[in-house]
Design an enzyme around this catalytic site. Structure first.
Site, PDB file in Angstrom:
ATOM      1  N   GLY A  22       5.212   1.391  20.042  1.00  0.00           N
ATOM      2  CA  GLY A  22       4.987   0.945  21.304  1.00  0.00           C
ATOM      3  C   GLY A  22       3.378   1.080  21.713  1.00  0.00           C
ATOM      4  N   GLY A  24       1.010  -1.051  20.953  1.00  0.00           N
ATOM      5  CA  GLY A  24       0.147  -2.160  20.836  1.00  0.00           C
ATOM      6  C   GLY A  24       0.156  -2.903  19.582  1.00  0.00           C
ATOM      7  CE  LYS A  25       2.984  -0.382  15.028  1.00  0.00           C
ATOM      8  NZ  LYS A  25       3.969   0.204  16.094  1.00  0.00           N
ATOM      9  CB  THR A  26       3.437  -6.525  17.969  1.00  0.00           C
ATOM     10  OG1 THR A  26       4.287  -5.659  16.991  1.00  0.00           O
ATOM     11  CG2 THR A  26       3.779  -8.013  17.695  1.00  0.00           C
ATOM     12  CG  ASP A  49       8.759  -3.098  13.389  1.00  0.00           C
ATOM     13  OD1 ASP A  49       9.794  -2.661  13.042  1.00  0.00           O
ATOM     14  OD2 ASP A  49       7.866  -2.802  14.368  1.00  0.00           O
ATOM     15  CB  THR A 506       8.203  -7.922  23.628  1.00  0.00           C
ATOM     16  OG1 THR A 506       7.349  -9.132  23.804  1.00  0.00           O
ATOM     17  CG2 THR A 506       8.553  -7.369  22.113  1.00  0.00           C
TER      18      THR A 506
END
Length: 590
Positions: A22, A24-26, A49, A506
């Protein structure tokens, strides 16, 4: 003109974005991949993931094969689908021996390859191929990895060494991995993967965190663990920092700014030497290429557009769900959802509220990156806290097997059994046993379980289902009464699944996907919880108001399309740590 963020300087062939769920990696991985492609580079974006949402970000169906992103020339993406990877892995192992070995032997191999551990190994197999395939390195200038949440990533990155050690010993029956020869063939590739990961000229790891004490401490632990396995080229990115200008005339925004700046000033010592970048919080959701391009721009504009006061909406509070749960007197309460939506905080808040109503409560977690004690920050009568520790459970399981099965063996037999129990797959079995114990305990008290992020939880439920099918098959010809863990999970009287999400595109789509997966397993979610809602907090900051207004459509979708019942938890100015602040989450909204 793009910002001179340090983590963007002279990017090597492999970039890993990792951190607590959660943070903000993506979004950052996708934005970085788009930026590189816009600069004329050939880029492959890979998600490892199990709960990947890269396809949702680009609004393109991706899946387990390399897919070009039509709106970004030069960019392709791949989602390593654990189930698809497992099937390919099984076919690779079983195909050559089918029709050669007796059917009974082939069936035995297939059964060995049916567990959740094989799924993880199969994903790892694809992961190492990307690091070592010469053709991939010719086709792409950069491979950007959007990794799984921290606990799962650490395990994935440790696997090259773990399996290499296992192969070096060359003993045991390889447990659920199938014939050891299948792994022996990969030895050279695993060595090459270890070398690529440890080479700072080829690999850079970006630790992503929020300006919060818990996520920064998690990043520090990740830093230490990755350094210990040779990944030394690390950068720190603190994402979603609220600009100081937003604190004017808004007590909520001012409290957030103060809390975040204090967290940044008090960085854990392990992180202070790393190159640091701060990415400001955006007023919009990071879905679509246009939004991604704005994320890494040097000038994100002045304050967000002026947004008028937010009209009030009636949403049910979490206290309503707690009251209904308490009526049962006991049961298993499982909080599930995408990493970073606040499962640990809400699980702790639910446990505290039930204990304060006079019920005995056991609060536990199966999340390798969870920190219940930090969130509770104290003790409470009637409330016990535990963690399913994979290492401790594995040691417990090994001792149990040696004390029972090993007791009747001679010295040579015990030595062979000990070797087999050193298989990395043993951990999966041990964690499942601990999970089953927690389920049984729910027959006499409340057991509140903070689960691992979605993908890992589904692997655990898959193990539960496999166990259920095996017990059912064995008991079919007997008259004995039996109850498997899956039967209890499917019983709405015994188990209540609470899906936790945020009022953003998302997380809501991810939660809806989780609900579909649970229903396929015969488990009907009991309620949804929308956490950290700005819409329910009525901010005055223009940026926060803009984000709050964006939430309304998602809250309506949960209420009308997805949930039988739901609750909305407002965003709090102070971190909900400690019993008193946790109580604020479950009080009726006046």
């Amino acid at each position: 003109m793009h910002a001179a963020f340090r983590f963007l300087d002279n990017p090597p062939s492999f970039m890993f974005f990792t951190g607590k769920g959660g943070v903000g990696k993506t979004s950052l991985a996708c934005a970085h991949a788009v930026l590189l492609a816009d600069q004329g580079r050939r880029v492959l974006l890979v998600s490892t993931d199990p709960a990947s949402n890269v396809g949702q970000v680009f609004k393109v169906a991706i899946g387990n094969s390399v897919t070009a992103i039509p709106t970004v020339p030069g960019l392709s993406a791949l989602e390593i689908d654990p189930q698809a990877a497992a099937q390919l892995y099984r076919d690779k192992i079983v195909g050559p021996v089918r029709g050669v070995l007796p059917d009974a032997v082939v069936k035995s191999i297939e059964e060995q390859l049916s567990g959740a551990c094989t799924t993880e190994i199969a994903a790892f197999d694809e992961f190492t191929a990307l690091l070592t395939d010469p053709q991939m390195l010719r086709d792409y200038d950069h491979i950007v990895f959007d990794t799984a949440p921290t606990g799962h990533t650490i395990r994935l990155l440790q696997l090259p060494g773990a399996w290499d050690d296992f192969l070096e010993e060359g003993k045991g029956d390889a447990s659920c991995l199938g014939p050891l020869a299948g792994l022996e063939k990969q030895r050279d590739r695993y060595h090459a993967a270890v070398a690529a990961l440890a080479d700072p000229a080829r690999t850079r790891l970006i630790l992503v965190a929020r300006a919060q004490g818990a996520t920064l401490r998690e990043a520090a632990r990740t830093h230490d663990e990755l350094t210990a396995i040779g990944l030394t080229q690390q950068y720190l990115v603190i994402n979603g920092v609220l600009p100081e200008r937003e604190s004017a005339l808004d007590a909520l925004a001012a409290a957030v700014v103060q809390r975040e700046q204090q967290a940044i000033a008090n960085l854990p010592s392990a992180l202070k030497a790393l190159p640091l970048d701060q990415i400001p919080l955006m007023p919009f959701n990071l879905v679509g290429v246009d939004a991604l391009r704005l994320l890494l721009q040097s000038d994100t504009g002045d304050a967000a557009a002026i947004v008028p006061a937010i009209p009030a909406i009636a949403t049910p509070p979490l206290s309503d769900l707690i009251d209904e749960i308490a009526e049962n007197g006991h049961g298993l309460i499982m909080l599930m959802g995408k990493g970073g939506v606040g499962k640990t905080t809400l699980a702790t808040a639910v446990a505290v509220a039930l204990a304060e109503r006079g019920h005995a409560v056991h609060l536990t977690t199966s999340d390798p990156a969870a920190h219940l004690e930090e969130t509770l920050s104290g003790s409470l009568a009637l409330l016990t806290v535990s963690r399913i520790d994979p290492h401790a459970e594995t040691e417990r399981y090994r001792k149990e097997v040696m004390d029972t099965k090993g007791k009747k063996l001679d010295a040579a037999g015990r030595a062979l059994l000990e070797e087999d129990l050193r298989s990395p797959c043993t951990e999966e079995i041990a964690v499942f046993q601990a999970f089953s114990r927690a389920i049984r305990e729910a027959g006499r008290k409340f057991v509140v379980m903070d689960t691992a992020p979605t993908g890992h939880t589904l692997l655990l439920l898959d193990a539960t289902g496999a166990y259920h099918r095996e017990v059912t098959r064995q008991m079919a010809d007997t008259q004995l009464h039996f109850t498997t863990p899956m039967m209890q999970l499917q019983d709405p009287v015994q188990t209540m699944v609470l899906i936790v999400t945020l009022a953003e595109t998302t997380p809501v789509l991810e939660a809806a996907g989780l609900q579909s997966d649970l229903r396929r397993a015969g488990i009907e979610p009991w309620a949804w919880i929308i956490n950290n809602s700005l819409s329910a907090a009525y901010p005055r900051s223009s940026l926060l108001r803009q984000r709050a207004m964006n939430e309304r459509a998602h809250i309506a979708a949960v209420a009308t399309q997805y949930a039988h019942r739901y609750a909305v938890v407002p965003f709090l100015a102070a971190d909900p740590v400690g019993v008193i602040r946790l109580e604020q989450l479950t009080r009726p909204i006046l």
